[in-house]
Design a protein around this motif. Sequence first.
Motif, PDB file in Angstrom:
ATOM      1  N   GLN A 180       0.826  -1.200   0.000  1.00 14.93           N
ATOM      2  CA  GLN A 180       0.000   0.000   0.000  1.00 14.93           C
ATOM      3  C   GLN A 180       0.868   1.260   0.000  1.00 14.93           C
ATOM      4  O   GLN A 180       0.583   2.220  -0.714  1.00 14.93           O
ATOM      5  CB  GLN A 180      -0.943   0.009   1.197  1.00 14.93           C
ATOM      6  N   ASP A 181       1.935   1.264   0.783  1.00 18.39           N
ATOM      7  CA  ASP A 181       2.852   2.408   0.800  1.00 18.39           C
ATOM      8  C   ASP A 181       3.452   2.650  -0.585  1.00 18.39           C
ATOM      9  O   ASP A 181       3.536   3.793  -1.044  1.00 18.39           O
ATOM     10  CB  ASP A 181       3.978   2.200   1.816  1.00 18.39           C
ATOM     11  N   ILE A 182       3.869   1.581  -1.239  1.00 16.63           N
ATOM     12  CA  ILE A 182       4.474   1.716  -2.567  1.00 16.63           C
ATOM     13  C   ILE A 182       3.446   2.217  -3.580  1.00 16.63           C
ATOM     14  O   ILE A 182       3.725   3.139  -4.354  1.00 16.63           O
ATOM     15  CB  ILE A 182       5.095   0.373  -3.017  1.00 16.63           C
ATOM     16  N   VAL A 183       2.251   1.637  -3.567  1.00 14.88           N
ATOM     17  CA  VAL A 183       1.205   2.051  -4.510  1.00 14.88           C
ATOM     18  C   VAL A 183       0.841   3.519  -4.270  1.00 14.88           C
ATOM     19  O   VAL A 183       0.723   4.304  -5.224  1.00 14.88           O
ATOM     20  CB  VAL A 183      -0.030   1.130  -4.407  1.00 14.88           C
ATOM     21  N   LYS A 184       0.688   3.905  -3.024  1.00 11.83           N
ATOM     22  CA  LYS A 184       0.348   5.303  -2.730  1.00 11.83           C
ATOM     23  C   LYS A 184       1.457   6.248  -3.178  1.00 11.83           C
ATOM     24  O   LYS A 184       1.190   7.330  -3.701  1.00 11.83           O
ATOM     25  CB  LYS A 184       0.061   5.470  -1.234  1.00 11.83           C
ATOM     26  N   THR A 185       2.707   5.845  -2.999  1.00 15.74           N
ATOM     27  CA  THR A 185       3.833   6.666  -3.451  1.00 15.74           C
ATOM     28  C   THR A 185       3.787   6.849  -4.958  1.00 15.74           C
ATOM     29  O   THR A 185       3.935   7.967  -5.469  1.00 15.74           O
ATOM     30  CB  THR A 185       5.169   6.024  -3.029  1.00 15.74           C
ATOM     31  N   GLU A 186       3.568   5.747  -5.674  1.00 18.42           N
ATOM     32  CA  GLU A 186       3.519   5.831  -7.137  1.00 18.42           C
ATOM     33  C   GLU A 186       2.303   6.623  -7.610  1.00 18.42           C
ATOM     34  O   GLU A 186       2.388   7.392  -8.568  1.00 18.42           O
ATOM     35  CB  GLU A 186       3.538   4.428  -7.760  1.00 18.42           C
ATOM     36  N   MET A 187       1.177   6.474  -6.936  1.00 18.98           N
ATOM     37  CA  MET A 187      -0.006   7.270  -7.281  1.00 18.98           C
ATOM     38  C   MET A 187       0.249   8.753  -7.030  1.00 18.98           C
ATOM     39  O   MET A 187      -0.193   9.610  -7.788  1.00 18.98           O
ATOM     40  CB  MET A 187      -1.229   6.809  -6.490  1.00 18.98           C
ATOM     41  N   GLY A 188       0.988   9.049  -5.967  1.00 17.15           N
ATOM     42  CA  GLY A 188       1.326  10.436  -5.665  1.00 17.15           C
ATOM     43  C   GLY A 188       2.188  11.051  -6.758  1.00 17.15           C
ATOM     44  O   GLY A 188       1.969  12.203  -7.157  1.00 17.15           O
ATOM     45  N   LYS A 189       3.160  10.288  -7.241  1.00 12.72           N
ATOM     46  CA  LYS A 189       4.006  10.782  -8.336  1.00 12.72           C
ATOM     47  C   LYS A 189       3.175  10.999  -9.594  1.00 12.72           C
ATOM     48  O   LYS A 189       3.373  11.983 -10.319  1.00 12.72           O
ATOM     49  CB  LYS A 189       5.150   9.803  -8.620  1.00 12.72           C
ATOM     50  N   ASN A 190       2.227  10.092  -9.852  1.00 11.50           N
ATOM     51  CA  ASN A 190       1.356  10.227 -11.009  1.00 11.50           C
ATOM     52  C   ASN A 190       0.507  11.495 -10.880  1.00 11.50           C
ATOM     53  O   ASN A 190       0.364  12.250 -11.848  1.00 11.50           O
ATOM     54  CB  ASN A 190       0.475   8.983 -11.136  1.00 11.50           C
ATOM     55  N   LEU A 191      -0.002  11.737  -9.690  1.00 15.29           N
ATOM     56  CA  LEU A 191      -0.783  12.957  -9.443  1.00 15.29           C
ATOM     57  C   LEU A 191       0.093  14.199  -9.607  1.00 15.29           C
ATOM     58  O   LEU A 191      -0.358  15.225 -10.143  1.00 15.29           O
ATOM     59  CB  LEU A 191      -1.395  12.908  -8.041  1.00 15.29           C
TER      60      LEU A 191
END
Length: 131
Positions: free
Chosen positions: A86-97
């Motif tokens: 979840q931490d990794i996915v949220k980090t990658e989603m944050g970069k995408n945002l």
Amino acid sequence: MSDGHLHSFQEQVNDLLLRHRSFLDVTSKYQESSSRVNRALTKAVTECGCIKIKADKQSYPKDAPREEWKDYFKTHLSGQLCDHCQDIVKTEMGKNLFYLTALCNLLQISLTDVIQQESNHLSTLGVFNLR
């Protein structure tokens, strides 16, 4: 998140985007960040195993009312992202945002306006906007 928070985030992205300020850099970084979200989710399945995918054809009774369709369609997911994934996915989603917001900045489009316009579109079309 309030409009003020979105506006502050958009200003923060504008202030911090230095190296990849070119439109071409931002669009390619946005595409790359989207791929990294997909990769992080794939690894949650294939390496960690915290989530599983079991997919088959989506079917529903043809005579079922549209309001009940959600009861028949599945996500094909089981399990839950572990804290690490979840931490990794949220980090990658944050970069995408971040890069989506950077595109908004380069094109002088308000992120709040994008979200509001999509929300209005969904509200106006309602069930005719099935995705």
